[in-house]
Design an enzyme around this catalytic site. Structure first.
Site, mmCIF file in Angstrom:
data_model
loop_
_atom_site.group_PDB
_atom_site.id
_atom_site.type_symbol
_atom_site.label_atom_id
_atom_site.label_comp_id
_atom_site.label_asym_id
_atom_site.label_seq_id
_atom_site.Cartn_x
_atom_site.Cartn_y
_atom_site.Cartn_z
ATOM 1 N N GLU A 357 -11.041 46.641 -40.563
ATOM 2 C CA GLU A 357 -11.256 47.504 -39.396
ATOM 3 C C GLU A 357 -12.392 46.987 -38.530
ATOM 4 O O GLU A 357 -13.540 47.397 -38.695
ATOM 5 C CB GLU A 357 -11.559 48.941 -39.840
ATOM 6 C CG GLU A 357 -10.384 49.621 -40.517
ATOM 7 C CD GLU A 357 -10.637 51.090 -40.828
ATOM 8 O OE1 GLU A 357 -11.787 51.558 -40.690
ATOM 9 O OE2 GLU A 357 -9.676 51.776 -41.211
ATOM 10 N N GLU A 445 -3.551 51.131 -44.139
ATOM 11 C CA GLU A 445 -4.478 52.164 -44.621
ATOM 12 C C GLU A 445 -4.280 53.429 -43.810
ATOM 13 O O GLU A 445 -4.297 53.399 -42.582
ATOM 14 C CB GLU A 445 -5.934 51.690 -44.487
ATOM 15 C CG GLU A 445 -6.935 52.673 -45.092
ATOM 16 C CD GLU A 445 -8.386 52.291 -44.828
ATOM 17 O OE1 GLU A 445 -8.790 51.166 -45.173
ATOM 18 O OE2 GLU A 445 -9.102 53.137 -44.254
ATOM 19 N N ALA A 451 -11.148 60.933 -40.586
ATOM 20 C CA ALA A 451 -11.427 59.491 -40.619
ATOM 21 C C ALA A 451 -12.649 59.125 -41.452
ATOM 22 O O ALA A 451 -12.863 57.960 -41.732
ATOM 23 C CB ALA A 451 -11.597 58.937 -39.210
ATOM 24 N N TRP A 479 -5.110 55.548 -48.552
ATOM 25 C CA TRP A 479 -6.512 55.525 -48.988
ATOM 26 C C TRP A 479 -6.818 56.837 -49.679
ATOM 27 O O TRP A 479 -6.677 57.864 -49.039
ATOM 28 C CB TRP A 479 -7.418 55.354 -47.761
ATOM 29 C CG TRP A 479 -8.866 55.232 -48.089
ATOM 30 C CD1 TRP A 479 -9.796 56.233 -48.154
ATOM 31 C CD2 TRP A 479 -9.574 54.023 -48.394
ATOM 32 N NE1 TRP A 479 -11.029 55.727 -48.485
ATOM 33 C CE2 TRP A 479 -10.915 54.376 -48.638
ATOM 34 C CE3 TRP A 479 -9.180 52.673 -48.501
ATOM 35 C CZ2 TRP A 479 -11.891 53.424 -48.981
ATOM 36 C CZ3 TRP A 479 -10.149 51.738 -48.833
ATOM 37 C CH2 TRP A 479 -11.482 52.118 -49.067
HETATM 38 C C1 DCB Z 1 -11.989 53.506 -42.948
HETATM 39 C C2 DCB Z 1 -12.440 52.434 -43.882
HETATM 40 C C3 DCB Z 1 -12.662 52.910 -45.290
HETATM 41 C C4 DCB Z 1 -13.183 54.296 -45.251
HETATM 42 C C5 DCB Z 1 -12.057 55.134 -44.714
HETATM 43 C C6 DCB Z 1 -12.436 56.594 -44.548
HETATM 44 O O1 DCB Z 1 -13.059 53.833 -42.107
HETATM 45 F F1 DCB Z 1 -11.613 51.372 -43.884
HETATM 46 O O2 DCB Z 1 -13.526 52.042 -45.933
HETATM 47 O O3 DCB Z 1 -13.492 54.754 -46.556
HETATM 48 O O4 DCB Z 1 -11.545 54.675 -43.496
HETATM 49 O O5 DCB Z 1 -13.527 56.726 -43.742
HETATM 50 C C7 DCB Z 1 -14.699 55.446 -46.731
HETATM 51 C C8 DCB Z 1 -14.649 56.072 -48.105
HETATM 52 C C9 DCB Z 1 -15.965 56.691 -48.433
HETATM 53 C C10 DCB Z 1 -17.057 55.678 -48.251
HETATM 54 C C11 DCB Z 1 -17.018 55.076 -46.855
HETATM 55 C C12 DCB Z 1 -18.038 53.964 -46.657
HETATM 56 O O6 DCB Z 1 -13.596 57.017 -48.158
HETATM 57 O O7 DCB Z 1 -15.948 57.151 -49.768
HETATM 58 O O8 DCB Z 1 -18.296 56.309 -48.426
HETATM 59 O O9 DCB Z 1 -15.737 54.517 -46.639
HETATM 60 O O10 DCB Z 1 -17.820 52.943 -47.529
HETATM 61 C C13 DCB Z 1 -12.844 54.443 -40.875
HETATM 62 C C14 DCB Z 1 -11.615 54.577 -40.313
HETATM 63 C C15 DCB Z 1 -11.463 55.137 -39.048
HETATM 64 C C16 DCB Z 1 -12.570 55.565 -38.361
HETATM 65 C C17 DCB Z 1 -13.840 55.456 -38.922
HETATM 66 C C18 DCB Z 1 -13.949 54.902 -40.191
HETATM 67 N N1 DCB Z 1 -12.452 56.132 -37.117
HETATM 68 N N2 DCB Z 1 -15.229 54.829 -40.780
HETATM 69 O O11 DCB Z 1 -11.381 56.226 -36.556
HETATM 70 O O12 DCB Z 1 -13.476 56.568 -36.590
HETATM 71 O O13 DCB Z 1 -16.145 55.324 -40.153
HETATM 72 O O14 DCB Z 1 -15.456 54.325 -41.871
#
Ligand code: DCB
Length: 519
Positions: A357, A445, A451, A479
Site C-alpha cells: 500500500e 487485501e 480501514a 485481512w
Molecule cells: C492496511 C494495511 C494493513 C493494516 C490494514 C488495516 O492499512 F495494509 O497493514 O493492518 O490495512 O488498517 C493493520 C492491522 C493492525 C496494525 C496496523 C499497523 O490490522 O493490527 O496495528 O496494521 O501495523 C490501511 C489500509 C487503508 C487505509 C489505511 C491503512 N486507508 N492504514 O484507506 O486509509 O492506515 O494502515
C-alpha cells in the site's frame, strides 16, 4: 541521568493524578482562558488533578502515561497486571489489551510512558476508547486538514472520525500537526468535547446475529494441482487451461508479530474451510524485513512452503505501510524478489505482490510505476510467467491512475484494497471504470472492519462488496488470519494455530469470511 529524571517526574505526576482530591481551580489556570471551562469540568468530575503545588501546568506537553490514564478513567477501564513497576503500568497494560494502541506505539516495557504523546496517537487512543463507532468521510474531513499528508496512515481513520464528530478542530491555520505534542490544556478540551458527544449518543445497536457456517468439509477444491500455472487473459485471471478462476483466501497479519498463524496446520485449517489462496504479509517497516532481513525471510519461506504443501496459491507480499513510498527501499525489494523468484521459479503456486500500500506523498507516475518496472524486471529474470500484483497510491485505492497509464508486460494485475466500514460505492465504481479500460484487478487485501483494522464489523457492507467481486470473477484475500483483539481478525483471542478450528474459534468476521471461500 536525564532519563531517570524524566521517570521520577512522571511518577510524581502519576501520584498527583491518583492521590490528590479533585480540585476545581488551579492558580495557573487563568479565569476566562480558552481552556478554563474544560479544565474545571474535568477536575470537578475527578478525572484530572493538578500538582501538589496547586498548579495544573496547562502548557506542559501531556505524556503517554498521563493521557492513557485519564482516558482509562473516563472509559471506566480497570488496570490489570502491568509489566513494570511504573505508576501507570496497570492502566497501560489494560489499554494495550483493549486494543486502544499497539505495542510498537507505546511499548509495555515502559521506556516511552513518560514521554510526550504525539497528537495523532492521542486521538487514536481517545477514539478507540470512547467513541469507537465514529467514522468520517474521507473527502469531507480530509479537506478540513491542511497538513493531512503529514499524518501516518494508521491514524487516518481515527483522525477523520474525530474531525467528523467534532472532537478535534484544527489550529488557526487549519493544521492538525499529527506528530506534534499535545498540551495538558489541549488534552482537556479533547476529553471535554468527547464527553459531551458521548452523553448525546443513542444507545449502541444490538450486535449482528452470528452467521451459521458448516464445519469444514475437508474436501479441498480449486487448488494448484487442479489448476496449474495462472495466466491473465484480458482482465480475467485464468488457470493453465484458460478457464476463469477466482482465488479466495486469507492474508496473514504481520508475520513479525503473528508468524504462528502461518504454520502448516493454520494454513491447512483455512484450506479445510475452502480457501485456495494464502497471503504472506511481510512488513518491511514496523520491525519487519528491513530491520531483521534474515529472520523475516526465513519466516516467509516457511510460510510459502506450508502453503505449497497444502496445494494453495500463495502471495509473497512486500508489505510497505509506514514506509509509504516503495522507492525508499527499491534496491532491497529488487534483491528480495530476485531471490524469491529464483527459489520458486518452477512452482506454479507463487504470486508476487510488489508493494502492498503506497501512501503519503507518492505518485503513480513518479514513484510507484518506476518502482514496479524495476521490481517486475527482477522477478521476470527468474520467473517469466508468474502473476505479479501491483499496488497504487492511497493505500492501493488509486487504480484509476494505473488504468490511465498501465505497465507493459504479461500476467500483471493491479491490486485494489478496501475496508467495508470505510470504502463503498465510489470505490466500486472505480473498479468498474478500471475494468472497462482493460485493467486486471485483484483484491489482495480487504477487511470487514474500518480501514484501521478495527470498528464494526460491517457484514452487510462486506456482503455487498463480495457479491460485487463474485459477479466480476475477482479474486480476494481477507485481512487477517490472526487472533489479535481487533474486529478484522478472523480468530478469537487465544485460539491455537495448531488446533483444528471449529466455528466457535472464529470471530464474527472469521465466520462470515470463511463462509464465502466457496460460492
Ligand atoms: C492496511 C494495511 C494493513 C493494516 C490494514 C488495516 O492499512 F495494509 O497493514 O493492518 O490495512 O488498517 C493493520 C492491522 C493492525 C496494525 C496496523 C499497523 O490490522 O493490527 O496495528 O496494521 O501495523 C490501511 C489500509 C487503508 C487505509 C489505511 C491503512 N486507508 N492504514 O484507506 O486509509 O492506515 O494502515
Amino acid at each position: 541521568m536525564q532519563k531517570f529524571f524524566k521517570f521520577v517526574v512522571a511518577a510524581v505526576i502519576g501520584l498527583s493524578l491518583t492521590v490528590l482530591p479533585a480540585q476545581a481551580s488551579f492558580r495557573d489556570v487563568a479565569p476566562g482562558s480558552w481552556y478554563e471551562g474544560a479544565v474545571t469540568e474535568l477536575a470537578q468530575a475527578g478525572a484530572i488533578t493538578g500538582y501538589p503545588d496547586g498548579t495544573f501546568r496547562p502548557n506542559q506537553a501531556i505524556t503517554a502515561a498521563e493521557f492513557v490514564t485519564i482516558t482509562a478513567r473516563l472509559a471506566g477501564l480497570s488496570p490489570t497486571q502491568g509489566q513494570t513497576a511504573h505508576w501507570a503500568a496497570g492502566h497501560m497494560q489494560a489499554a494495550l489489551e483493549a486494543g486502544w494502541y499497539d505495542w510498537d506505539e507505546i511499548p509495555p516495557t515502559g521506556e516511552r510512558f513518560g514521554q510526550p504523546i504525539a497528537r495523532q496517537l492521542a486521538v487514536k487512543i481517545l477514539m478507540n476508547a470512547l467513541l469507537p463507532s465514529a467514522r468520517g468521510d474521507y473527502n469531507t474531513e480530509s479537506a478540513k486538514i491542511k497538513d493531512f499528508a503529514a499524518l501516518d496512515g494508521r491514524y487516518y481513520e481515527a483522525v477523520l472520525a474525530a474531525y467528523a464528530s467534532g472532537v478535534v478542530h484544527g489550529d488557526n491555520n487549519g493544521n492538525f500537526l499529527p506528530l506534534g505534542t499535545l498540551t495538558r490544556a489541549e488534552a482537556c478540551t479533547l476529553f471535554r468535547n468527547i464527553g459531551r458527544i458521548q452523553t448525546n449518543q443513542p444507545s449502541t445497536p444490538a450486535p449482528e446475529p452470528s452467521q451459521t457456517v458448516p464445519e469444514p468439509v475437508r474436501t479441498r477444491q480449486g487448488g494448484v494441482s487442479e489448476n496449474g500455472w495462472l495466466q491473465v487473459v484480458g482482465t480475467q485471471l485464468c488457470n493453465e487451461a484458460g478457464s476463469p478462476i477466482a482465488l479466495r483466501g486469507m492474508s496473514s497479519h504481520g508475520i513479525q508479530w503473528y508468524g504462528q498463524f502461518t504454520s502448516s496446520k493454520a494454513i491447512a485449517n483455512t484450506a479445510d474451510y475452502g480457501a485456495n489462496l494464502f497471503r504472506v504479509a511481510m512488513y518491511t517497516g514496523e520491525g519487519g524485513y528491513l530491520s531483521q532481513p534474515e529472520a523475516v525471510k526465513a519466516k516467509v519461506i516457511a510460510a510459502v512452503d506450508a502453503a505449497i504443501e497444502n496445494d494453495l496459491y500463495v502471495i509473497i507480499d512486500w508489505h510497505i505501510l509506514s514506509d509509504g513510498n516503495p522507492m525508499a527501499h527499491v534496491n532491497e525489494a529488487v534483491a528480495f524478489f530476485r531471490e524469491m523468484a529464483r527459489r520458486y521459479q518452477d512452482t506454479p503456486n507463487v504470486l508476487y505482490e510488489i508493494c502492498n500500500e503506497p501512501n503519503g506523498n507518492v505518485s503513480w507516475i513518479g514513484d510507484v510505476r518506476p518502482y514496479a518496472q524495476r521490481a517486475i524486471a527482477a522477478i521476470r529474470e527468474q520467473s517469466p510467467k508468474a502473476v505479479i500484483l501491483v499496488g497504487s497510491p492511497t493505500w492501493s485505492q488509486d487504480i484509476h491512475l494505473a488504468a490511465a497509464d498501465p505497465l507493459e508486460g504479461e500476467n500483471l494485475m493491479y491490486t485494489l484494497h478496501f475496508y467495508a466500514g470505510t470504502h463503498g460505492a465510489n470505490l466500486r465504481q472505480r473498479v468498474d471504470d478500471a475494468l472497462a479500460r482493460g485493467l486486471p484487478i485483484f483484491v489482495s487485501e480487504w477487511g470487514t472492519s474500518r480501514a484501521d483494522g478495527s470498528g464494526g464489523v460491517f457484514l452487510e457492507e462486506s456482503k455487498v462488496w463480495l457479491d460485487f467481486l463474485d459477479e466480476r470473477g475477482i479474486s480476494w484475500c481477507n485481512w487477517s488470519l490472526c487472533d489479535k483483539n481487533e474486529t478484522s481478525a478472523a480468530l478469537r483471542p487465544g485460539v491455537s494455530p495448531e488446533s483444528s478450528w471449529r466455528q466457535e474459534d472464529l470471530t464474527e468476521s472469521g465466520r462470515f469470511v470463511f463462509s464465502r471461500f466457496t460460492p
